[in-house]
Design a protein around this motif. Structure first.
Motif, mmCIF file in Angstrom:
data_model
loop_
_atom_site.group_PDB
_atom_site.id
_atom_site.type_symbol
_atom_site.label_atom_id
_atom_site.label_comp_id
_atom_site.label_asym_id
_atom_site.label_seq_id
_atom_site.Cartn_x
_atom_site.Cartn_y
_atom_site.Cartn_z
ATOM 1 N N SER A 109 0.805 -1.221 0.000
ATOM 2 C CA SER A 109 0.000 0.000 0.000
ATOM 3 C C SER A 109 0.839 1.273 0.000
ATOM 4 O O SER A 109 0.537 2.235 -0.722
ATOM 5 C CB SER A 109 -0.925 0.020 1.222
ATOM 6 O OG SER A 109 -1.778 -1.095 1.240
ATOM 7 N N ASP A 110 1.900 1.283 0.816
ATOM 8 C CA ASP A 110 2.650 2.519 1.049
ATOM 9 C C ASP A 110 3.933 2.633 0.242
ATOM 10 O O ASP A 110 4.535 3.708 0.176
ATOM 11 C CB ASP A 110 2.994 2.647 2.543
ATOM 12 C CG ASP A 110 1.758 2.690 3.424
ATOM 13 O OD1 ASP A 110 0.668 2.979 2.897
ATOM 14 O OD2 ASP A 110 1.873 2.408 4.632
ATOM 15 N N VAL A 111 4.373 1.535 -0.356
ATOM 16 C CA VAL A 111 5.621 1.573 -1.126
ATOM 17 C C VAL A 111 5.388 1.167 -2.581
ATOM 18 O O VAL A 111 5.715 1.924 -3.502
ATOM 19 C CB VAL A 111 6.693 0.644 -0.490
ATOM 20 C CG1 VAL A 111 7.995 0.706 -1.295
ATOM 21 C CG2 VAL A 111 6.943 1.038 0.955
ATOM 22 N N PHE A 112 4.798 -0.002 -2.778
ATOM 23 C CA PHE A 112 4.618 -0.508 -4.138
ATOM 24 C C PHE A 112 3.622 0.326 -4.945
ATOM 25 O O PHE A 112 3.915 0.726 -6.086
ATOM 26 C CB PHE A 112 4.168 -1.970 -4.084
ATOM 27 C CG PHE A 112 4.004 -2.628 -5.423
ATOM 28 C CD1 PHE A 112 5.084 -2.756 -6.283
ATOM 29 C CD2 PHE A 112 2.769 -3.135 -5.813
ATOM 30 C CE1 PHE A 112 4.939 -3.370 -7.520
ATOM 31 C CE2 PHE A 112 2.617 -3.751 -7.048
ATOM 32 C CZ PHE A 112 3.699 -3.871 -7.903
ATOM 33 N N VAL A 113 2.452 0.621 -4.378
ATOM 34 C CA VAL A 113 1.438 1.394 -5.102
ATOM 35 C C VAL A 113 1.928 2.798 -5.434
ATOM 36 O O VAL A 113 1.790 3.248 -6.587
ATOM 37 C CB VAL A 113 0.107 1.433 -4.320
ATOM 38 C CG1 VAL A 113 -0.858 2.438 -4.939
ATOM 39 C CG2 VAL A 113 -0.530 0.048 -4.295
ATOM 40 N N PRO A 114 2.532 3.559 -4.481
ATOM 41 C CA PRO A 114 3.074 4.871 -4.843
ATOM 42 C C PRO A 114 4.147 4.790 -5.929
ATOM 43 O O PRO A 114 4.237 5.681 -6.780
ATOM 44 C CB PRO A 114 3.653 5.392 -3.524
ATOM 45 C CG PRO A 114 2.839 4.713 -2.480
ATOM 46 C CD PRO A 114 2.569 3.339 -3.023
ATOM 47 N N TRP A 115 4.953 3.738 -5.897
ATOM 48 C CA TRP A 115 5.978 3.555 -6.936
ATOM 49 C C TRP A 115 5.312 3.361 -8.298
ATOM 50 O O TRP A 115 5.767 3.913 -9.308
ATOM 51 C CB TRP A 115 6.845 2.354 -6.572
ATOM 52 C CG TRP A 115 7.902 2.024 -7.576
ATOM 53 C CD1 TRP A 115 9.124 2.602 -7.725
ATOM 54 C CD2 TRP A 115 7.821 1.002 -8.599
ATOM 55 N NE1 TRP A 115 9.816 2.016 -8.763
ATOM 56 C CE2 TRP A 115 9.040 1.033 -9.313
ATOM 57 C CE3 TRP A 115 6.848 0.071 -8.956
ATOM 58 C CZ2 TRP A 115 9.307 0.175 -10.374
ATOM 59 C CZ3 TRP A 115 7.108 -0.785 -10.020
ATOM 60 C CH2 TRP A 115 8.317 -0.727 -10.705
ATOM 61 N N LEU A 116 4.236 2.579 -8.340
ATOM 62 C CA LEU A 116 3.498 2.383 -9.588
ATOM 63 C C LEU A 116 2.923 3.698 -10.102
ATOM 64 O O LEU A 116 3.001 4.001 -11.300
ATOM 65 C CB LEU A 116 2.366 1.377 -9.374
ATOM 66 C CG LEU A 116 2.751 -0.082 -9.142
ATOM 67 C CD1 LEU A 116 1.525 -0.891 -8.732
ATOM 68 C CD2 LEU A 116 3.387 -0.686 -10.388
ATOM 69 N N LYS A 117 2.350 4.470 -9.205
ATOM 70 C CA LYS A 117 1.751 5.752 -9.607
ATOM 71 C C LYS A 117 2.819 6.709 -10.124
ATOM 72 O O LYS A 117 2.583 7.451 -11.092
ATOM 73 C CB LYS A 117 1.006 6.373 -8.427
ATOM 74 C CG LYS A 117 -0.251 5.602 -8.026
ATOM 75 C CD LYS A 117 -0.936 6.250 -6.833
ATOM 76 C CE LYS A 117 -2.222 5.513 -6.483
ATOM 77 N NZ LYS A 117 -2.907 6.090 -5.298
ATOM 78 N N LYS A 118 3.982 6.677 -9.510
ATOM 79 C CA LYS A 118 5.077 7.551 -9.926
ATOM 80 C C LYS A 118 5.522 7.237 -11.348
ATOM 81 O O LYS A 118 5.903 8.141 -12.110
ATOM 82 C CB LYS A 118 6.249 7.414 -8.953
ATOM 83 C CG LYS A 118 7.386 8.379 -9.206
ATOM 84 C CD LYS A 118 8.472 8.217 -8.154
ATOM 85 C CE LYS A 118 9.632 9.167 -8.404
ATOM 86 N NZ LYS A 118 10.701 9.003 -7.365
ATOM 87 N N LYS A 119 5.475 5.968 -11.721
ATOM 88 C CA LYS A 119 5.875 5.578 -13.075
ATOM 89 C C LYS A 119 4.692 5.513 -14.042
ATOM 90 O O LYS A 119 4.824 5.022 -15.175
ATOM 91 C CB LYS A 119 6.620 4.241 -13.053
ATOM 92 C CG LYS A 119 5.784 3.036 -12.691
ATOM 93 C CD LYS A 119 6.649 1.804 -12.430
ATOM 94 C CE LYS A 119 7.306 1.276 -13.672
ATOM 95 N NZ LYS A 119 6.381 0.552 -14.574
ATOM 96 N N HIS A 120 3.542 6.009 -13.581
ATOM 97 C CA HIS A 120 2.336 6.110 -14.412
ATOM 98 C C HIS A 120 1.915 4.743 -14.966
ATOM 99 O O HIS A 120 1.600 4.600 -16.152
ATOM 100 C CB HIS A 120 2.562 7.100 -15.571
ATOM 101 C CG HIS A 120 3.004 8.457 -15.123
ATOM 102 N ND1 HIS A 120 2.179 9.308 -14.411
ATOM 103 C CD2 HIS A 120 4.206 9.092 -15.263
ATOM 104 C CE1 HIS A 120 2.840 10.431 -14.144
ATOM 105 N NE2 HIS A 120 4.065 10.320 -14.634
#
Length: 243
Positions: A109-120
């Motif tokens: 939730s706090d690491v993988f998902v934000p990383w995905l959003k950052k790379k669009h």
């Protein structure tokens, strides 16, 4: 369940656990060749757990290292800050170094998902993994992660050992070449011992070296995960059964 059969490749990932051992007396990190990826502690050793992700597009995703500590010393965080690729990794702790359910959910939730959003990335994404991590069955986590656009797909344990790209790229490397991996890393880093404060740089550099994009993509395809190929899955399972 969303369909991930036709891609794109940046919607399909595999999450892999690794377990190492921290000697309580020397603070040295060790690897158990006979039980790679297994929680297997003695009274003299604590577990250091690693969770990392690889994508079907060949990209190395974020990871987390869990140390057997109640309080994390600054030197551990400092080692991560000075490591190439360390910005995508986080450190955590638990009483015995195991990955508990809240650790896994928070990582996604706090690491993988934000990383995905950052790379669009295109949501939802598929996150394959062993059905058990640190002896915790992941099936019950699927629903809460789906609300964040992550379809957790637990692979039966007896199959995940054969079909995990990370198992064959990283775990097999440590199983066969642990001594060489430590020696090579130490030689490039002033002959440092593999103590806990050096472990994050070590594991990140090893995964980066072994999980080359072309190799990762090839393994996802070989095992039939992406592009999805039932015949490839069957061939892999059948060939391993007869070896």
């Amino acid at each position: 369940m969303a369909s991930f059969q036709k891609g794109p490749a940046d919607r399909v990932y595999y999450m892999q656990e690794l377990n190492f051992f921290l000697d309580k007396h020397t603070r040295e990190i060790k690897f158990h060749r006979m039980f790679p990826g297994k929680v297997h502690c003695s009274n003299e050793k604590d577990t250091v757990s690693v969770l990392f992700t690889l994508g079907a597009d060949g990209e190395r995703g974020p990871g987390i290292v869990i140390f057997p500590r109640m309080v994390m010393p600054e030197k551990l965080f400092a080692s991560l800050k000075n490591t190439e690729g360390g910005s995508d990794w986080v450190l955590g702790s638990s009483m015995n170094g195991w990955l508990y359910s809240d650790c896994i959910v928070e990582f996604v939730s706090d690491v993988f998902v934000p990383w995905l959003k950052k790379k669009h990335a295109n949501f939802p994404v598929a996150l394959f993994t062993n059905e058990y991590i640190s002896n915790i069955r992941l099936t019950k986590m699927s629903e809460c992660l789906l609300t964040q656009g992550v379809q957790l797909i637990p692979v039966p344990q007896n199959m995940s050992l054969l079909l995990s790209p990370a198992e064959w790229i990283v775990v097999e490397y440590f199983r066969m070449h642990w001594g060489k991996a430590v020696s090579d890393w130490s030689g490039k880093n002033g002959l440092k011992a593999l103590l806990e404060e050096n472990f994050a740089p070590f594991i990140i550099s090893c995964i980066s070296a072994q999980a080359a994009p072309a190799e990762v993509r090839a393994k996802f395809e070989k095992f039939g995960i992406f592009p999805f190929n039932p015949q490839a899955v069957y061939r892999c399972l059948r060939s391993q059964k007869h070896e």
